[in-house]
Motif scaffolding. Structure first.
Motif, PDB file in Angstrom:
ATOM      1  N   GLU A  22       0.846  -1.181   0.000  1.00  0.00           N
ATOM      2  CA  GLU A  22       0.000   0.000   0.000  1.00  0.00           C
ATOM      3  C   GLU A  22       0.885   1.235   0.000  1.00  0.00           C
ATOM      4  OE1 GLU A  22      -3.192   2.226   2.872  1.00  0.00           O
ATOM      5  OE2 GLU A  22      -3.029   0.056   3.004  1.00  0.00           O
ATOM      6  N   GLY A  23       0.641   2.115  -0.943  1.00  0.00           N
ATOM      7  CA  GLY A  23       1.432   3.339  -1.016  1.00  0.00           C
ATOM      8  C   GLY A  23       2.755   3.169  -1.729  1.00  0.00           C
ATOM      9  N   ASP A  24       2.949   2.043  -2.433  1.00  0.00           N
ATOM     10  CA  ASP A  24       4.226   1.870  -3.132  1.00  0.00           C
ATOM     11  C   ASP A  24       4.310   2.851  -4.292  1.00  0.00           C
ATOM     12  OD1 ASP A  24       2.301   0.554  -4.642  1.00  0.00           O
ATOM     13  OD2 ASP A  24       3.650  -1.037  -5.281  1.00  0.00           O
ATOM     14  N   PRO A  25       5.524   3.178  -4.734  1.00  0.00           N
ATOM     15  CA  PRO A  25       5.663   4.180  -5.790  1.00  0.00           C
ATOM     16  C   PRO A  25       5.100   3.717  -7.121  1.00  0.00           C
ATOM     17  CG  PRO A  25       7.801   3.260  -5.182  1.00  0.00           C
ATOM     18  CD  PRO A  25       6.788   2.680  -4.256  1.00  0.00           C
ATOM     19  N   LEU A  26       4.709   4.677  -7.921  1.00  0.00           N
ATOM     20  CA  LEU A  26       4.231   4.427  -9.268  1.00  0.00           C
ATOM     21  C   LEU A  26       5.367   4.774 -10.223  1.00  0.00           C
ATOM     22  CD1 LEU A  26       1.940   3.966 -11.373  1.00  0.00           C
ATOM     23  CD2 LEU A  26       1.486   6.403 -11.186  1.00  0.00           C
ATOM     24  N   VAL A  27       5.696   3.842 -11.109  1.00  0.00           N
ATOM     25  CA  VAL A  27       6.734   4.063 -12.112  1.00  0.00           C
ATOM     26  C   VAL A  27       6.026   4.232 -13.445  1.00  0.00           C
ATOM     27  CG1 VAL A  27       8.793   3.126 -13.211  1.00  0.00           C
ATOM     28  CG2 VAL A  27       8.340   2.624 -10.799  1.00  0.00           C
TER      29      VAL A  27
ATOM     30  N   GLY B 105       3.076   7.754 -20.600  1.00  0.00           N
ATOM     31  CA  GLY B 105       1.927   7.426 -19.778  1.00  0.00           C
ATOM     32  C   GLY B 105       1.747   5.940 -19.519  1.00  0.00           C
ATOM     33  N   VAL B 106       2.789   5.129 -19.792  1.00  0.00           N
ATOM     34  CA  VAL B 106       2.720   3.695 -19.537  1.00  0.00           C
ATOM     35  C   VAL B 106       3.259   3.435 -18.128  1.00  0.00           C
ATOM     36  CG1 VAL B 106       3.552   1.426 -20.268  1.00  0.00           C
ATOM     37  CG2 VAL B 106       3.040   3.180 -21.986  1.00  0.00           C
ATOM     38  N   ASP B 107       2.498   2.703 -17.321  1.00  0.00           N
ATOM     39  CA  ASP B 107       2.919   2.371 -15.962  1.00  0.00           C
ATOM     40  C   ASP B 107       3.642   1.036 -15.959  1.00  0.00           C
ATOM     41  OD1 ASP B 107      -0.091   3.661 -14.386  1.00  0.00           O
ATOM     42  OD2 ASP B 107       1.649   4.683 -15.192  1.00  0.00           O
ATOM     43  N   TYR B 108       4.633   0.905 -15.071  1.00  0.00           N
ATOM     44  CA  TYR B 108       5.435  -0.311 -14.966  1.00  0.00           C
ATOM     45  C   TYR B 108       5.348  -0.853 -13.550  1.00  0.00           C
ATOM     46  CZ  TYR B 108       7.180   1.010 -19.483  1.00  0.00           C
ATOM     47  OH  TYR B 108       7.257   1.327 -20.807  1.00  0.00           O
ATOM     48  N   GLU B 109       5.422  -2.175 -13.454  1.00  0.00           N
ATOM     49  CA  GLU B 109       5.316  -2.843 -12.164  1.00  0.00           C
ATOM     50  C   GLU B 109       6.483  -2.469 -11.254  1.00  0.00           C
ATOM     51  OE1 GLU B 109       5.528  -7.402 -10.473  1.00  0.00           O
ATOM     52  OE2 GLU B 109       4.818  -7.059 -12.501  1.00  0.00           O
ATOM     53  N   CYS B 110       7.642  -2.237 -11.844  1.00  0.00           N
ATOM     54  CA  CYS B 110       8.861  -2.074 -11.059  1.00  0.00           C
ATOM     55  C   CYS B 110       9.827  -1.166 -11.815  1.00  0.00           C
ATOM     56  CB  CYS B 110       9.457  -3.461 -10.848  1.00  0.00           C
ATOM     57  SG  CYS B 110      11.076  -3.475 -10.099  1.00  0.00           S
ATOM     58  N   TYR B 111      10.614  -0.409 -11.107  1.00  0.00           N
ATOM     59  CA  TYR B 111      11.593   0.453 -11.775  1.00  0.00           C
ATOM     60  C   TYR B 111      12.639  -0.362 -12.514  1.00  0.00           C
ATOM     61  CZ  TYR B 111      15.650  -0.221  -8.763  1.00  0.00           C
ATOM     62  OH  TYR B 111      16.740  -0.743  -8.142  1.00  0.00           O
TER      63      TYR B 111
ATOM     64  N   CYS C 161      12.079   7.393 -16.749  1.00  0.00           N
ATOM     65  CA  CYS C 161      10.727   7.265 -16.211  1.00  0.00           C
ATOM     66  C   CYS C 161      10.614   8.126 -14.963  1.00  0.00           C
ATOM     67  CB  CYS C 161      10.426   5.813 -15.846  1.00  0.00           C
ATOM     68  SG  CYS C 161       9.997   4.819 -17.261  1.00  0.00           S
ATOM     69  N   ASP C 162       9.394   8.488 -14.654  1.00  0.00           N
ATOM     70  CA  ASP C 162       9.117   9.179 -13.397  1.00  0.00           C
ATOM     71  C   ASP C 162       8.788   8.133 -12.350  1.00  0.00           C
ATOM     72  OD1 ASP C 162       9.421  11.788 -14.341  1.00  0.00           O
ATOM     73  OD2 ASP C 162       7.345  11.865 -15.027  1.00  0.00           O
ATOM     74  N   ILE C 163       9.311   8.320 -11.145  1.00  0.00           N
ATOM     75  CA  ILE C 163       8.958   7.476 -10.013  1.00  0.00           C
ATOM     76  C   ILE C 163       8.217   8.391  -9.041  1.00  0.00           C
ATOM     77  CG2 ILE C 163       9.758   5.978  -8.165  1.00  0.00           C
ATOM     78  CD1 ILE C 163      12.237   5.402  -9.872  1.00  0.00           C
ATOM     79  N   LEU C 164       6.933   8.131  -8.885  1.00  0.00           N
ATOM     80  CA  LEU C 164       6.077   8.987  -8.076  1.00  0.00           C
ATOM     81  C   LEU C 164       5.776   8.309  -6.748  1.00  0.00           C
ATOM     82  CD1 LEU C 164       3.658   9.792 -11.012  1.00  0.00           C
ATOM     83  CD2 LEU C 164       5.606  11.157 -10.258  1.00  0.00           C
ATOM     84  N   PHE C 165       6.056   8.998  -5.665  1.00  0.00           N
ATOM     85  CA  PHE C 165       5.827   8.456  -4.338  1.00  0.00           C
ATOM     86  C   PHE C 165       4.585   9.094  -3.738  1.00  0.00           C
ATOM     87  CE2 PHE C 165      10.281   7.932  -5.189  1.00  0.00           C
ATOM     88  CZ  PHE C 165      10.540   6.661  -4.725  1.00  0.00           C
ATOM     89  N   PRO C 166       3.536   8.313  -3.529  1.00  0.00           N
ATOM     90  CA  PRO C 166       2.328   8.889  -2.924  1.00  0.00           C
ATOM     91  C   PRO C 166       2.606   9.293  -1.479  1.00  0.00           C
ATOM     92  CG  PRO C 166       2.124   6.510  -3.096  1.00  0.00           C
ATOM     93  CD  PRO C 166       3.415   6.882  -3.765  1.00  0.00           C
TER      94      PRO C 166
END
Length: 120
Positions: A28-33, A38-44, A51-56
């Protein structure tokens, strides 16, 4: 904290199961890569470069923690970017306004961006 470089994932041997285990876990709350497309990836580790790594961030919880550490002597506030720019942006907003419609990215974009301020 330490994370292996992305190249660790790319240079593995297909038969090497240990290399395939190099992944970030989900939580829960893991970063979004996400890529610039605009393509999301499971892991950096499996994402392309740039890529952008977004931390909620739970800004309410962060503000509460800040208040508990600093006491009542500091004013801790949370703004959405639009609110922040309207209160503190002044002339900068006007400098970015379009000639035709008055559109300013400083107040019209990034609606999901929050800002935490701490002042005396």
């Amino acid at each position: 904290d330490w994370l292996p470089p992305p190249s660790s994932f790319d240079d593995h041997d297909e038969g090497d199961n240990d290399a395939m285990q190099i992944r970030s876990g989900t939580a829960e709350g893991d970063p979004l890569v996400t890529s610039m497309d605009g393509v999301d990836y499971e892991c950096y580790l499996s994402a392309p470069p740039y890529c952008d790594i977004l931390f909620p961030t739970d800004f309410q919880r962060l503000a509460q923690f800040t208040r508990s550490c600093c006491g009542d002597e500091l004013d801790v506030r949370i703004f959405k970017q639009r609110e922040f720019m309207i209160e503190f942006g002044g002339d900068e907003i006007d400098k970015t306004r379009g000639f035709l419609g008055g559109y300013s990215p400083l107040v019209e974009e990034f609606g999901n961006c929050s800002i935490l301020t701490v002042t005396r």
